[in-house]
Design an enzyme around this catalytic site. Sequence first.
Site, PDB file in Angstrom:
ATOM      1  CD1 TRP A 192      -3.526  -1.822   4.666  1.00 20.86           C
ATOM      2  CD2 TRP A 192      -1.434  -2.069   5.431  1.00 20.86           C
ATOM      3  NE1 TRP A 192      -3.604  -2.452   5.889  1.00 20.86           N
ATOM      4  CE2 TRP A 192      -2.336  -2.619   6.383  1.00 20.86           C
ATOM      5  CE3 TRP A 192      -0.063  -2.118   5.702  1.00 20.86           C
ATOM      6  CZ2 TRP A 192      -1.909  -3.207   7.565  1.00 20.86           C
ATOM      7  CZ3 TRP A 192       0.360  -2.709   6.877  1.00 20.86           C
ATOM      8  CH2 TRP A 192      -0.548  -3.248   7.801  1.00 20.86           C
ATOM      9  CG  ASP A 273       3.511  -5.045   2.754  1.00 25.84           C
ATOM     10  OD1 ASP A 273       3.523  -6.218   3.168  1.00 25.84           O
ATOM     11  OD2 ASP A 273       2.698  -4.195   3.160  1.00 25.84           O
ATOM     12  CE  LYS A 309      -5.797  -9.801   4.187  1.00 28.66           C
ATOM     13  NZ  LYS A 309      -4.832  -9.259   5.148  1.00 28.66           N
TER      14      LYS A 309
END
Length: 464
Positions: A192, A273, A309
């Site tokens: 990311w 993460d 999300k």
Amino acid sequence: MASSVFSLASATPSASLSSHDIEKGKLNLRNTSLCFKKEKNNPFMKTKSFGRISMVVASNVSRFEGITMAPPDPILGVSEAFKADNHELKLNLGVGAYRTEELQPYVLDVVKKADKLLLEKGENREYLPIEGLAAFNKVTADLLFGADNPVIKQQRVATVQGLSGTGSLRLAAALIERYFPRGEVLISSPTWGNHKNIFNDAKVPWSEYRYYDPKTVGLDFEGMIADIKAAPEGSFILLHGCAHNPTGIDPTPEQWEIIADVIQEKNHIPFFDIAYQGFASGSLDADAASVRMFVARGMEVIAAQSYSKNLGLYAERIGAINVVCSSPDAAARVKSQLKRIARPMYSNPPVHGARIVANIVGDAALFKEWNAEMEMMAGRIKNVRHKLFDSLSSKDKSGKDWSFVLKQIGMFSFTGLNKAQCDNMTNKWHVYMTKDGRISLAGLSLAKCEYLAGAIIDSYHNVS
């Protein structure tokens, strides 16, 4: 300084300068000279010489003149370009945000209900403690590790509410910088985009381990293991718990076991993460399996969470940093230092999103409804993934194997397209995506799969 400041000096008798001229705002410069002199110690004054009469003019030079323009964000900048495009077939596959089949933003029904309940309760807006909402911290740790996990019961987890995933990662990075001065973080290649920014800003050194294999559009597992083995002992290994961003390529359960073996052998610290728990597979437990396996081995673990999300709480900035320690005493000390870091950084976190999460997880009916909506969202993305694969396979007559699309998981697909091919996707086909070849399937509809497949096939075969 918006206005000019004039200073007159050294006028001689020969200068034609009357009080009438000054009152009228005029200067007769016949046989007279003016000097624009730079005042000592004043960087805002410019000089220009015309003779004996001195005139000092303040300029508009900024003290911030040396600050350069920052480049646009590689992800958020995609959305700005998309908005400026008026083409009717344009697609925004850059930002990782869920969209309906009509490609509209989606607010979960369960979130609407939780919001309504909060309004009815008339909750206050007082400051939260530095560590966040206690009810949220409890449920978020329970969701990640399992409510019956011994580390929860033994109070060996330091949990602090953070500003979504980014803020939670930043807290952990500051902890590493402060208490592990020789610590180095290994991040996957690719990863990311904000991971590197976070560690750079925290002044934590990082290097990369191999992850993506462009030849197979799959996992370079041998390279990954070799690089983790070669890392200095005690390194922090940043791992994506599920739905790897940007590739969508996850290790198998058997590969996760081998990764854990190597990390234990080298005395590394696993740093997870977790941005997509429940959103990748539709199951909260399945998406937390990698983290729980490391914890079950007795390892100390760092794990950052986000609810952007899986609950669609993008703008609420709700997440947490969790540190699993070997003892309750160590956990208490770690939590105290995380709070100490947070205090001058942002003081305390926002309350609204924390209350939404706590109320949904704490209510059996709402929790059940949330799980159903996660399954629905994950299911829609899976359907889009299958449709895209079918469209690519049927339209492409070259015999290329597109099965990697089906092997990936979560909201992203890594297409394998290079920068020039991505530029063709945008310039010719009006498909907006990041330049590393990542597309967000959450922003794609079944109806647009044929169009996207044509764009990918054209870009792959006709642009080098």
